[in-house]
Design a protein around this motif. Sequence first.
Motif, PDB file in Angstrom:
ATOM      1  N   PRO A  14       0.825  -1.225   0.000  1.00  0.00           N
ATOM      2  CA  PRO A  14       0.000   0.000   0.000  1.00  0.00           C
ATOM      3  C   PRO A  14       0.856   1.271   0.000  1.00  0.00           C
ATOM      4  N   TYR A  15       1.461   1.557  -1.144  1.00  0.00           N
ATOM      5  CA  TYR A  15       2.389   2.670  -1.246  1.00  0.00           C
ATOM      6  C   TYR A  15       1.751   4.004  -0.863  1.00  0.00           C
ATOM      7  N   PHE A  16       0.504   4.219  -1.283  1.00  0.00           N
ATOM      8  CA  PHE A  16      -0.121   5.509  -1.023  1.00  0.00           C
ATOM      9  C   PHE A  16      -0.495   5.658   0.449  1.00  0.00           C
ATOM     10  N   THR A  17      -0.876   4.575   1.100  1.00  0.00           N
ATOM     11  CA  THR A  17      -1.137   4.651   2.541  1.00  0.00           C
ATOM     12  C   THR A  17       0.136   5.025   3.280  1.00  0.00           C
ATOM     13  N   TYR A  18       1.239   4.370   2.940  1.00  0.00           N
ATOM     14  CA  TYR A  18       2.521   4.718   3.550  1.00  0.00           C
ATOM     15  C   TYR A  18       2.897   6.164   3.230  1.00  0.00           C
ATOM     16  N   GLY A  19       2.671   6.552   1.980  1.00  0.00           N
ATOM     17  CA  GLY A  19       3.022   7.908   1.572  1.00  0.00           C
ATOM     18  C   GLY A  19       2.218   8.958   2.309  1.00  0.00           C
TER      19      GLY A  19
END
Length: 223
Positions: A14-19
């Motif tokens: 979940p790249y966008f959650t981390y971002g």
Amino acid sequence: MFPLYDENPTRITPYFTYGLIGVNIVVFIHEVSLSHAQLSQFLNQYAVVPQELTTNLNGEWITLFTSQFLHGGWWHLISNMVFLWVFGNNIEDRLGHAKYLIFYLACGALAALCQWFIGMNSEIPSLGASGAISGVLGAYIIRFPHAKVMTLIFLGFFITTIRVPALVIIGLFVVQNLISGLATLQTAANMTVQTGGVAYWAHIGGFAFGVILAPLFGLFRRD
């Protein structure tokens, strides 16, 4: 009740959650580095100031998005980021990265408008990721109501952890905000972060729009 993690695996990173978590942390570190006068100016520029939004929508609409990355204190930041960490990855998994980001920002902006509607002439800045995260909770509760969430429970001096369905922990969150929102309806326009004001109607609105918008973004698409 405070969620620690859910037992609901994802198929993607979940790249966008981390971002989103990273951006919120970086912005808050910048906030705490400012002097009191600088912080007041910063919040008035990037948070939603209802009175200014009422009188100048064309010039202030961007704050519906920038305000989602501001927080009023460490606990405000930590609690929001924990909820996003626990529940955001599964919604990003189901919607896909790009749709998830659009969904998140849309829920946050619509949630901010719900709070603005309660006190259109307030001069108090409204800020926080809670509205957007409430949208994520709305999506989660209709897609994964029975997913188990390891939850920290505080009962006076007794602290323990239990596994509860998402329906329970998110449902209690919604009920609490409905009760508190109705109880503070008359004073909502005068709330402040310094006095412990909570944007209950942003939470309620964000959750409702999450329930409505998530299926339109493909939450129940066939695997």
